[in-house]
Structures are given as structure tokens and as C-alpha cells.
Design a protein around this motif. Structure first.
Motif, short mmCIF file in Angstrom:
data_model
loop_
_atom_site.label_atom_id
_atom_site.label_comp_id
_atom_site.label_asym_id
_atom_site.label_seq_id
_atom_site.Cartn_x
_atom_site.Cartn_y
_atom_site.Cartn_z
N SER A 277 0.80 -1.23 0.00
CA SER A 277 0.00 0.00 0.00
C SER A 277 0.83 1.27 0.00
O SER A 277 0.32 2.34 0.34
CB SER A 277 -0.95 0.00 1.20
N GLY A 278 2.08 1.18 -0.33
CA GLY A 278 2.92 2.38 -0.40
C GLY A 278 3.13 3.00 0.97
O GLY A 278 3.16 2.30 1.99
N PRO A 279 3.24 4.33 1.02
CA PRO A 279 3.59 4.99 2.28
C PRO A 279 2.46 5.10 3.30
O PRO A 279 2.68 5.57 4.40
CB PRO A 279 4.04 6.38 1.82
N LEU A 280 1.25 4.66 2.98
CA LEU A 280 0.15 4.74 3.95
C LEU A 280 0.31 3.71 5.07
O LEU A 280 -0.18 3.90 6.17
CB LEU A 280 -1.20 4.57 3.27
N ASP B 230 -1.26 5.42 8.34
CA ASP B 230 -1.34 6.86 8.53
C ASP B 230 -1.70 7.55 7.22
O ASP B 230 -0.99 7.44 6.23
CB ASP B 230 0.02 7.37 9.04
N PHE B 231 -2.83 8.26 7.23
CA PHE B 231 -3.28 8.99 6.04
C PHE B 231 -2.72 10.41 6.00
O PHE B 231 -3.03 11.15 5.08
CB PHE B 231 -4.81 9.01 5.99
N ALA B 232 -1.91 10.78 6.96
CA ALA B 232 -1.25 12.09 6.95
C ALA B 232 0.15 11.91 6.36
O ALA B 232 1.14 11.80 7.07
CB ALA B 232 -1.20 12.67 8.35
N GLN B 233 0.21 11.87 5.03
CA GLN B 233 1.47 11.68 4.32
C GLN B 233 1.77 12.90 3.46
O GLN B 233 0.85 13.53 2.94
CB GLN B 233 1.41 10.43 3.45
N GLY B 234 3.04 13.21 3.30
CA GLY B 234 3.40 14.41 2.53
C GLY B 234 2.80 15.63 3.18
O GLY B 234 2.97 15.86 4.37
N ALA C 110 -7.81 11.66 5.44
CA ALA C 110 -8.59 11.10 4.32
C ALA C 110 -9.65 12.11 3.88
O ALA C 110 -10.23 12.82 4.70
CB ALA C 110 -9.25 9.80 4.76
N ASN C 111 -9.92 12.15 2.59
CA ASN C 111 -10.90 13.08 2.02
C ASN C 111 -12.31 12.80 2.52
O ASN C 111 -12.65 11.67 2.83
CB ASN C 111 -10.91 12.97 0.50
N VAL C 112 -13.15 13.84 2.54
CA VAL C 112 -14.57 13.72 2.83
C VAL C 112 -15.24 13.01 1.65
O VAL C 112 -14.85 13.20 0.49
CB VAL C 112 -15.19 15.13 3.04
N ASP C 113 -16.25 12.19 1.94
CA ASP C 113 -17.04 11.49 0.92
C ASP C 113 -16.15 10.73 -0.06
O ASP C 113 -16.25 10.90 -1.28
CB ASP C 113 -17.95 12.47 0.17
N ALA C 114 -15.28 9.88 0.48
CA ALA C 114 -14.34 9.12 -0.35
C ALA C 114 -14.17 7.72 0.23
O ALA C 114 -14.52 7.46 1.38
CB ALA C 114 -13.00 9.83 -0.40
N GLU C 115 -13.64 6.85 -0.60
CA GLU C 115 -13.34 5.49 -0.17
C GLU C 115 -11.92 5.15 -0.59
O GLU C 115 -11.56 5.31 -1.75
CB GLU C 115 -14.32 4.49 -0.79
N PHE C 116 -11.13 4.66 0.37
CA PHE C 116 -9.76 4.25 0.11
C PHE C 116 -9.66 2.76 0.44
O PHE C 116 -10.04 2.34 1.53
CB PHE C 116 -8.77 5.02 1.00
N VAL C 117 -9.15 1.97 -0.50
CA VAL C 117 -8.98 0.54 -0.28
C VAL C 117 -7.49 0.24 -0.38
O VAL C 117 -6.87 0.48 -1.41
CB VAL C 117 -9.77 -0.29 -1.31
N LEU C 118 -6.94 -0.26 0.71
CA LEU C 118 -5.53 -0.63 0.77
C LEU C 118 -5.44 -2.14 0.57
O LEU C 118 -5.65 -2.91 1.51
CB LEU C 118 -4.91 -0.21 2.10
N SER D 166 -5.98 -10.80 -2.46
CA SER D 166 -5.37 -10.35 -1.20
C SER D 166 -3.95 -10.87 -1.01
O SER D 166 -3.14 -10.21 -0.35
CB SER D 166 -6.24 -10.74 -0.01
N LYS D 167 -3.63 -12.01 -1.58
CA LYS D 167 -2.30 -12.58 -1.40
C LYS D 167 -1.24 -11.71 -2.07
O LYS D 167 -0.12 -11.58 -1.56
CB LYS D 167 -2.25 -14.01 -1.93
N ASP D 168 -1.57 -11.10 -3.20
CA ASP D 168 -0.62 -10.26 -3.91
C ASP D 168 -0.80 -8.76 -3.64
O ASP D 168 0.13 -7.98 -3.82
CB ASP D 168 -0.72 -10.51 -5.42
N GLU D 169 -2.00 -8.37 -3.22
CA GLU D 169 -2.30 -6.96 -2.96
C GLU D 169 -2.96 -6.83 -1.59
O GLU D 169 -4.12 -7.17 -1.43
CB GLU D 169 -3.24 -6.39 -4.04
N HIS D 170 -2.20 -6.36 -0.59
CA HIS D 170 -2.71 -6.27 0.78
C HIS D 170 -2.05 -5.09 1.51
O HIS D 170 -0.97 -4.66 1.12
CB HIS D 170 -2.44 -7.58 1.54
N ALA D 171 -2.73 -4.62 2.53
CA ALA D 171 -2.17 -3.53 3.35
C ALA D 171 -1.01 -4.05 4.19
O ALA D 171 0.04 -3.42 4.29
CB ALA D 171 -3.25 -2.92 4.23
N PHE D 172 -1.21 -5.22 4.80
CA PHE D 172 -0.16 -5.85 5.60
C PHE D 172 -0.49 -7.31 5.80
O PHE D 172 -1.60 -7.75 5.50
CB PHE D 172 0.06 -5.13 6.93
N THR D 173 0.49 -8.06 6.29
CA THR D 173 0.27 -9.48 6.59
C THR D 173 0.44 -9.73 8.09
O THR D 173 1.10 -8.95 8.79
CB THR D 173 1.26 -10.40 5.84
#
Length: 193
Positions: free
Chosen positions: A54-57, A68-72, A77-85, A91-98
Motif C-alpha cells: 500500500s505504499g507509504p500509507l 497513517d493517512f497524513a502523508q506528505g 482522508a478526504n470527505v465522501d471518499a473510499e480508500f482501499v488498501l 489479497s495474497k498479492d495486494e494487501h495492506a499488511f500481513t
């Protein structure tokens, strides 16, 4: 007859010796054992938490996994938005953490997310879905749910996808005063089979 007498005599001596030994006691004992308890970063621990894709988040802050959504220059996180990490479909190849059970035996793992503050709606604004290696969800939790548990075999790894929804797919849009911060806790049950 002599043989029987000898056998009875030996048996009697053994009984007397055993009885006298069982009544004796010691008054002091000292037993030393070594302990190997190194403190390591999250990714190397007994229950390892490892940064995903998920990069630097999602990163390590003082050797502890952090989201942490306070990056740079961002402050959240934005109002009225959806973020999927991560990706629930891969999920095995794309996940926030294990989460990996690095112990040599199986454990039940309980996981809970507790928000620092109460947000202004009853929706699942922060959702964690834990997937096994086959891509099956074994636990789903949010700031609105109780703890969830799953069984982790020795050396088994689980993949976590995180969704932060501030109003895009929920009934009430959160405002800039809302705070979804909280604590994600993992508890290992040593009595698991």
C-alpha cells in the motif's frame, strides 16, 4: 523355601526404603533456567506484522506497523471518499499488511479495532478483512464491531485488506471534524489447539 524367604526379604527391604524416602523432604532448592527474549521489530516478532503493497500509507514507525493517512502535505482522508488498501479479490498479492504466526505451534488470534473517538455515524468507516492463503475471509472487523478470531497454524500467513470509507459507500458522509483514528489489537490465545 529359601528362595521365597529371600524374595520376601528383598521386597520388604524395598518397601521400607521407599517409605523412608517418601517421607524425607528438602528445605531449599535453586533451579536456574535460561530465557531468550529478544525484542524485535513487528515484522520479525512471534506474531509478525509485515508491511504490504500500500505504499507509504502503511509503514513502520519506530519498528511498529502504522497506518497513517497524513502523508506528505496531507492531513487525513478526504470527505465522501473510499480508500482501499489492497484488493479483496487478490489479497495474497495486494494487501495492506500481513499477519504471520512465527511460532512453532498453532494459536487462535483475536483482532479488534477500537476507535479513539466515536465517529458521527454507525457505519463501518474503517474495515479490516483478514484473508487466508486461499483468499477466504477469516475475520472482518471495524470500529463498530466486536473482536473477531481466527485460527493460525504454525508459520501460517494471513493477508489484511483495509478500507477507509468517509461517506462514499455509507449512509452518512463524515465531516472534516470526524476522526477515524484508533488502535488495532492482536491477541494470541496460548490455549489454542
Amino acid at each position: 523355601m529359601s528362595r521365597l524367604f529371600t524374595t520376601v526379604t528383598v521386597a520388604l527391604i524395598l518397601v521400607i526404603t521407599a517409605a523412608s524416602l517418601s517421607t524425607s523432604a528438602f528445605t531449599a532448592a535453586s533451579v536456574d533456567r535460561s530465557a531468550n527474549i529478544d525484542v524485535v521489530a513487528d515484522q520479525n516478532g512471534l506474531l509478525a506484522l509485515t508491511d504490504g503493497t500500500s505504499g507509504p500509507l502503511v509503514y513502520y514507525n519506530d519498528e511498529q506497523l502504522a497506518i497513517d493517512f497524513a502523508q506528505g502535505t496531507a492531513t487525513g482522508a478526504n470527505v465522501d471518499a473510499e480508500f482501499v488498501l489492497g484488493d479483496a479479490n487478490d489479497s495474497k498479492d495486494e494487501h495492506a499488511f500481513t499477519v504471520t504466526n512465527n511460532d512453532g505451534e498453532a494459536h487462535d488470534v483475536s483482532v479488534q479495532y477500537v476507535a479513539t473517538q466515536t465517529d458521527s455515524n454507525d457505519d463501518d468507516n474503517v474495515e479490516f478483512v483478514v484473508f487466508d492463503a486461499d483468499g477466504d475471509a477469516v475475520a472482518t472487523l471495524s470500529e463498530e464491531t466486536d473482536a473477531q478470531s481466527f485460527s493460525a497454524g504454525a508459520g501460517e500467513t494471513f493477508y489484511v485488506v483495509v478500507t477507509v470509507d468517509t461517506g462514499h459507500g455509507v449512509s452518512e458522509v463524515l465531516g472534516s471534524g470526524d476522526d477515524l483514528s484508533g488502535t488495532l489489537s492482536f491477541t494470541v490465545d496460548d490455549n489454542a489447539a
